[in-house]
Structures are given as C-alpha cells and as structure tokens.
Design a protein around this motif. Structure first.
Motif, PDB file in Angstrom:
ATOM      1  N   TYR A  23       7.086 -10.126   3.755  1.00  0.00           N
ATOM      2  CA  TYR A  23       5.641 -10.215   3.553  1.00  0.00           C
ATOM      3  C   TYR A  23       4.949  -9.969   4.888  1.00  0.00           C
ATOM      4  CZ  TYR A  23       6.428 -12.251  -1.032  1.00  0.00           C
ATOM      5  OH  TYR A  23       6.812 -12.469  -2.325  1.00  0.00           O
ATOM      6  N   LYS A  54      -5.840  -7.224  12.378  1.00  0.00           N
ATOM      7  CA  LYS A  54      -4.882  -6.848  11.329  1.00  0.00           C
ATOM      8  C   LYS A  54      -5.169  -7.623  10.039  1.00  0.00           C
ATOM      9  CE  LYS A  54      -1.147  -7.479  13.890  1.00  0.00           C
ATOM     10  NZ  LYS A  54       0.268  -7.518  14.317  1.00  0.00           N
ATOM     11  N   PHE A  55      -5.548  -8.893  10.160  1.00  0.00           N
ATOM     12  CA  PHE A  55      -5.860  -9.716   8.994  1.00  0.00           C
ATOM     13  C   PHE A  55      -7.105  -9.179   8.287  1.00  0.00           C
ATOM     14  CE2 PHE A  55      -7.809 -13.611   7.160  1.00  0.00           C
ATOM     15  CZ  PHE A  55      -6.795 -13.940   6.275  1.00  0.00           C
ATOM     16  N   ARG A  56      -8.136  -8.862   9.043  1.00  0.00           N
ATOM     17  CA  ARG A  56      -9.374  -8.330   8.461  1.00  0.00           C
ATOM     18  C   ARG A  56      -9.143  -6.991   7.769  1.00  0.00           C
ATOM     19  NH1 ARG A  56     -14.084  -8.993  12.936  1.00  0.00           N
ATOM     20  NH2 ARG A  56     -14.983 -10.901  12.100  1.00  0.00           N
ATOM     21  N   GLU A  57      -8.323  -6.131   8.389  1.00  0.00           N
ATOM     22  CA  GLU A  57      -8.054  -4.807   7.836  1.00  0.00           C
ATOM     23  C   GLU A  57      -7.105  -4.856   6.638  1.00  0.00           C
ATOM     24  OE1 GLU A  57      -8.453  -2.326  12.024  1.00  0.00           O
ATOM     25  OE2 GLU A  57      -6.469  -2.729  11.210  1.00  0.00           O
ATOM     26  N   GLY A  58      -6.435  -5.986   6.456  1.00  0.00           N
ATOM     27  CA  GLY A  58      -5.525  -6.126   5.329  1.00  0.00           C
ATOM     28  C   GLY A  58      -4.103  -5.692   5.609  1.00  0.00           C
ATOM     29  N   SER A  59      -3.788  -5.350   6.859  1.00  0.00           N
ATOM     30  CA  SER A  59      -2.408  -4.955   7.145  1.00  0.00           C
ATOM     31  C   SER A  59      -1.482  -6.173   7.203  1.00  0.00           C
ATOM     32  CB  SER A  59      -2.312  -4.130   8.425  1.00  0.00           C
ATOM     33  OG  SER A  59      -2.775  -4.850   9.533  1.00  0.00           O
ATOM     34  N   TRP A  61      -1.468 -10.097   5.259  1.00  0.00           N
ATOM     35  CA  TRP A  61      -2.212 -10.892   4.286  1.00  0.00           C
ATOM     36  C   TRP A  61      -2.131 -12.384   4.574  1.00  0.00           C
ATOM     37  CZ3 TRP A  61       0.132 -14.493   1.151  1.00  0.00           C
ATOM     38  CH2 TRP A  61       1.508 -14.400   1.033  1.00  0.00           C
TER      39      TRP A  61
END
Length: 79
Positions: A23, A54-59, A61
């Motif tokens: 994940y 990375k969290f904001r961009e969705g790379s 989760w």
C-alpha cells in the motif's frame, strides 16, 4: 487517511507493515540521526513537505505521523 501514533518507533512499525502489504504510504517523525540543529530542521521540513505533497496528490493514501508532528502537519494538509 492520516494515522497518528505515539512515537517514531510505532510510526516506523506501522509504515513498514503497510508498505509490506504494497500500500502506498509515507511516514513523518523527528527520529532522525543526529544532525546540526539547522540541518535537522531543514531536513525535517523538506521531508514533511514532500510527504504532504505526495499525500495531497494521491500518490500515497496513508500518512503515518507521530502526535508531535501532527501539530505542524494538520494545518498544512488542510490547506
């Protein structure tokens, strides 16, 4: 998903287990090797910024952080 844990050891443990299940996740804590204070702060800020990006961009989760780090991350994530 934001996950807050008590300390850096727990953060690393949760992160390692999540990554072992393939994940996408990232971890934030101040448990770094000793550096000069200014280097440590610069490194921590860049690490935080990259993980939040990375969290904001969705790379990733899942963002796993210590409760101390959460005080500075929540306002940044909420923007």
């Amino acid at each position: 998903m934001l996950v807050f844990v008590r300390d850096a050891e727990q953060a690393d443990h949760v992160h390692d287990n999540i990554k072992a299940m393939n994940y996408p996740a990232d971890v934030l804590h101040a448990g770094k090797p000793e550096l000069h204070v200014s280097d440590f702060l610069d490194d921590l800020i860049s690490q935080r910024d990259e993980a939040v990006k990375k969290f904001r961009e969705g790379s990733v989760w899942m963002l796993i952080a210590t409760d101390v780090i959460s005080r500075g991350v929540l306002p940044v994530v909420a923007q």
